[in-house]
Design an enzyme around this catalytic site. Sequence first.
Site, PDB file in Angstrom:
ATOM      1  N   LYS A  22      55.814  30.703  28.428  1.00  0.00           N
ATOM      2  CA  LYS A  22      55.220  29.580  27.669  1.00  0.00           C
ATOM      3  C   LYS A  22      56.040  29.344  26.398  1.00  0.00           C
ATOM      4  CE  LYS A  22      51.667  30.396  24.790  1.00  0.00           C
ATOM      5  NZ  LYS A  22      51.814  29.887  23.416  1.00  0.00           N
ATOM      6  N   ASN A  23      56.376  30.415  25.691  1.00  0.00           N
ATOM      7  CA  ASN A  23      57.019  30.239  24.376  1.00  0.00           C
ATOM      8  C   ASN A  23      58.509  29.956  24.464  1.00  0.00           C
ATOM      9  OD1 ASN A  23      54.542  30.523  23.291  1.00  0.00           O
ATOM     10  ND2 ASN A  23      54.829  32.600  22.524  1.00  0.00           N
ATOM     11  N   CYS A 117      44.598  28.276  12.764  1.00  0.00           N
ATOM     12  CA  CYS A 117      43.871  28.547  14.013  1.00  0.00           C
ATOM     13  C   CYS A 117      43.126  29.861  13.788  1.00  0.00           C
ATOM     14  CB  CYS A 117      44.839  28.651  15.182  1.00  0.00           C
ATOM     15  SG  CYS A 117      45.859  30.116  15.129  1.00  0.00           S
ATOM     16  N   ARG A 122      48.654  29.791   9.458  1.00  0.00           N
ATOM     17  CA  ARG A 122      49.791  29.234  10.218  1.00  0.00           C
ATOM     18  C   ARG A 122      50.508  28.115   9.441  1.00  0.00           C
ATOM     19  NH1 ARG A 122      48.922  30.563  15.622  1.00  0.00           N
ATOM     20  NH2 ARG A 122      51.156  30.429  15.856  1.00  0.00           N
ATOM     21  N   ASP A 305      51.951  39.346  19.849  1.00  0.00           N
ATOM     22  CA  ASP A 305      51.252  38.746  20.994  1.00  0.00           C
ATOM     23  C   ASP A 305      50.813  39.792  22.017  1.00  0.00           C
ATOM     24  OD1 ASP A 305      53.175  35.648  21.131  1.00  0.00           O
ATOM     25  OD2 ASP A 305      51.609  36.378  19.802  1.00  0.00           O
ATOM     26  N   ARG A 397      45.573  28.445  28.349  1.00  0.00           N
ATOM     27  CA  ARG A 397      46.684  27.914  27.550  1.00  0.00           C
ATOM     28  C   ARG A 397      47.972  28.663  27.858  1.00  0.00           C
ATOM     29  NH1 ARG A 397      45.684  27.019  21.360  1.00  0.00           N
ATOM     30  NH2 ARG A 397      47.811  26.341  21.738  1.00  0.00           N
TER      31      ARG A 397
HETATM   32  C1  EPZ Z   1      55.331  31.863  17.501  1.00  0.00           C
HETATM   33  O1  EPZ Z   1      54.412  31.225  16.652  1.00  0.00           O
HETATM   34  C2  EPZ Z   1      54.624  32.011  18.839  1.00  0.00           C
HETATM   35  N1  EPZ Z   1      54.295  30.683  19.381  1.00  0.00           N
HETATM   36  C3  EPZ Z   1      53.348  32.837  18.653  1.00  0.00           C
HETATM   37  O2  EPZ Z   1      52.749  33.001  19.923  1.00  0.00           O
HETATM   38  C4  EPZ Z   1      53.741  34.201  18.090  1.00  0.00           C
HETATM   39  O3  EPZ Z   1      52.578  34.957  17.851  1.00  0.00           O
HETATM   40  C5  EPZ Z   1      54.525  34.026  16.783  1.00  0.00           C
HETATM   41  O4  EPZ Z   1      55.667  33.171  17.007  1.00  0.00           O
HETATM   42  C6  EPZ Z   1      55.026  35.346  16.223  1.00  0.00           C
HETATM   43  O5  EPZ Z   1      55.828  35.981  17.167  1.00  0.00           O
HETATM   44  C7  EPZ Z   1      55.272  29.964  19.965  1.00  0.00           C
HETATM   45  O6  EPZ Z   1      56.423  30.394  20.064  1.00  0.00           O
HETATM   46  C8  EPZ Z   1      54.886  28.620  20.496  1.00  0.00           C
HETATM   47  P1  EPZ Z   1      55.761  32.252  13.111  1.00  0.00           P
HETATM   48  P2  EPZ Z   1      54.906  30.645  15.226  1.00  0.00           P
HETATM   49  O7  EPZ Z   1      56.131  30.976  12.467  1.00  0.00           O
HETATM   50  O8  EPZ Z   1      56.314  30.242  15.294  1.00  0.00           O
HETATM   51  C9  EPZ Z   1      54.488  32.798   8.633  1.00  0.00           C
HETATM   52  C10 EPZ Z   1      51.023  32.976  21.510  1.00  0.00           C
HETATM   53  O9  EPZ Z   1      50.014  33.667  21.639  1.00  0.00           O
HETATM   54  N2  EPZ Z   1      55.056  31.463   8.409  1.00  0.00           N
HETATM   55  O10 EPZ Z   1      56.843  33.139  13.627  1.00  0.00           O
HETATM   56  O11 EPZ Z   1      53.898  29.656  14.769  1.00  0.00           O
HETATM   57  C11 EPZ Z   1      53.208  32.754   9.443  1.00  0.00           C
HETATM   58  O12 EPZ Z   1      52.098  32.561   8.589  1.00  0.00           O
HETATM   59  C12 EPZ Z   1      51.432  32.472  20.143  1.00  0.00           C
HETATM   60  O13 EPZ Z   1      51.790  32.651  22.442  1.00  0.00           O
HETATM   61  C13 EPZ Z   1      55.116  30.944   7.124  1.00  0.00           C
HETATM   62  O14 EPZ Z   1      54.688  31.591   6.174  1.00  0.00           O
HETATM   63  O15 EPZ Z   1      54.783  31.939  14.325  1.00  0.00           O
HETATM   64  C14 EPZ Z   1      53.174  34.117  10.089  1.00  0.00           C
HETATM   65  O16 EPZ Z   1      52.615  35.044   9.159  1.00  0.00           O
HETATM   66  C15 EPZ Z   1      50.425  32.882  19.078  1.00  0.00           C
HETATM   67  N3  EPZ Z   1      55.653  29.714   6.915  1.00  0.00           N
HETATM   68  C16 EPZ Z   1      54.644  34.469  10.272  1.00  0.00           C
HETATM   69  O17 EPZ Z   1      55.385  33.544   9.468  1.00  0.00           O
HETATM   70  C17 EPZ Z   1      56.145  28.951   7.951  1.00  0.00           C
HETATM   71  O18 EPZ Z   1      56.651  27.838   7.704  1.00  0.00           O
HETATM   72  C18 EPZ Z   1      55.130  34.332  11.695  1.00  0.00           C
HETATM   73  O19 EPZ Z   1      54.795  33.041  12.133  1.00  0.00           O
HETATM   74  C19 EPZ Z   1      56.073  29.485   9.264  1.00  0.00           C
HETATM   75  C20 EPZ Z   1      55.535  30.735   9.470  1.00  0.00           C
END
Ligand code: EPZ
Length: 418
Positions: A22-23, A117, A122, A305, A397
């Site tokens: 998915k990702n 969420c 996020r 995850d 999902r």
């Molecule tokens: C990706 O989400 C994945 N989703 C998530 O999978 C996964 O849990 C996550 O990466 C971490 O590995 C997809 O790839 C579609 P992040 P993403 O931005 O990119 C902070 C699932 O179950 N952050 O890496 O949204 C944020 O708050 C989903 O498949 C900022 O502060 O996650 C978090 O603490 C759930 N500012 C950390 O970074 C930003 O602009 C990691 O978030 C962006 C993120």
Amino acid sequence: MDKIVIEGGERLVGEVTVSGSKNATLPIFASSLLAEGEIRFHGVPDLRDVKTICQVLKNLGVKIGQDQRGTYLLDGTQLLGHEAPYNLVKTMRASILVLGPLVARAKRAFISLPGGCAIGARPVNLHLKGLQKLGAEIQLRHGYIEAKTKGLRGANIYLDVPTVTGTENLMMAAALAKGETVIENCAAEPEVLELAKVLNKMGAKISGAGSNIIRIRGVKRLTATEHSVIPDRIEAGTFMIAAGVTKGNIHIRNCNLDHMEAVANKLREAGMEILPEDDGARAIGNKRVKSVDIKTLPYPGFPTDMQAQIMVLMTLAKGLSVISETIFENRFIHVSELKRMGADIKVERNSAIINGVKGLSGAPVMATDLRASASLVLAGLAAEGKTEVSRVYHLDRGYEKLEEKLASLGAHIRRVKA
Ligand code: EPZ
């Protein structure tokens, strides 16, 4: 709303084939906005989130077709719009992945700001800050991101946090920027590397993907390509845990153990056997595992995850284990449901302290987010008696036909249509 009903206690034995990631699929589909011509993607999983990203892309003018099970055709030659509306983005935050390609290709974007969420706030501040460095003007008004540019220019971007979709968004935007971009402290997940491979096949000039520094030399245009989606490492890890909690023996086909070092090593430390097979892996959980400590980290660390799933295994382990969640601020919602099934867990800030018990007991439980719903299904497989998991739309999902795959391994599991 559908429910999943499980009669627990069956040992899972046999083989199962993992679906496409998915990702990996979501960013690769978003990259269709960058290219002229028809792109062909094979091995695409049949998931709610894939349907959602297709709606977002169609809304922007991308032509989408399917020519056989799992093969999609996307053609972004003629972009008609630049808006990703609230009603779509609110169902899937990853819609933010159209922002970078749209600003790069259409020079403007009007995207609903994704809310938080269940698992956390996020934020997308790093996506926006990186785009501003590339020369985009960003306004936040009425819950929308308004971005526009006269033309993106390469820049040096340092990410405070190695955000996965942030890295993907900026890599796609930089692909068509004028000059060179360097993204430092970027995410190194396999899905980021996969996106870079697809972009390079389209004519981009990207190096370093899969490490923490990515260099992108902008090009004028990108053209269509063909690609097969990598297997879903989180689905594969979920089946490994299924073998652990039922003391089973599962041949997991179409999985890449190289992408799962942290998970495989942690399960071996707990006493499971995780063995390579020609086309994937074999997970054997023939005895009660011992407790191990887990800390979620950016790749190649233990993936957040997989946190809810391995927690179920630890609730049945011998001894005390501590799971620290360092990525998201609220990713223990599954704990209260697991406790209703007899688990002994105490949450202290971002750590869960788990005292292993001999067995869980089936109960009606409620899913709250994608990976939490998978953990409740895993707990139901191990529990004595009946477990009913409600709100399984969360599960749909990110898991393709999970109950059918588990039933083929011997689980007594069925979906009850609402
Ligand atoms: C990706 O989400 C994945 N989703 C998530 O999978 C996964 O849990 C996550 O990466 C971490 O590995 C997809 O790839 C579609 P992040 P993403 O931005 O990119 C902070 C699932 O179950 N952050 O890496 O949204 C944020 O708050 C989903 O498949 C900022 O502060 O996650 C978090 O603490 C759930 N500012 C950390 O970074 C930003 O602009 C990691 O978030 C962006 C993120």
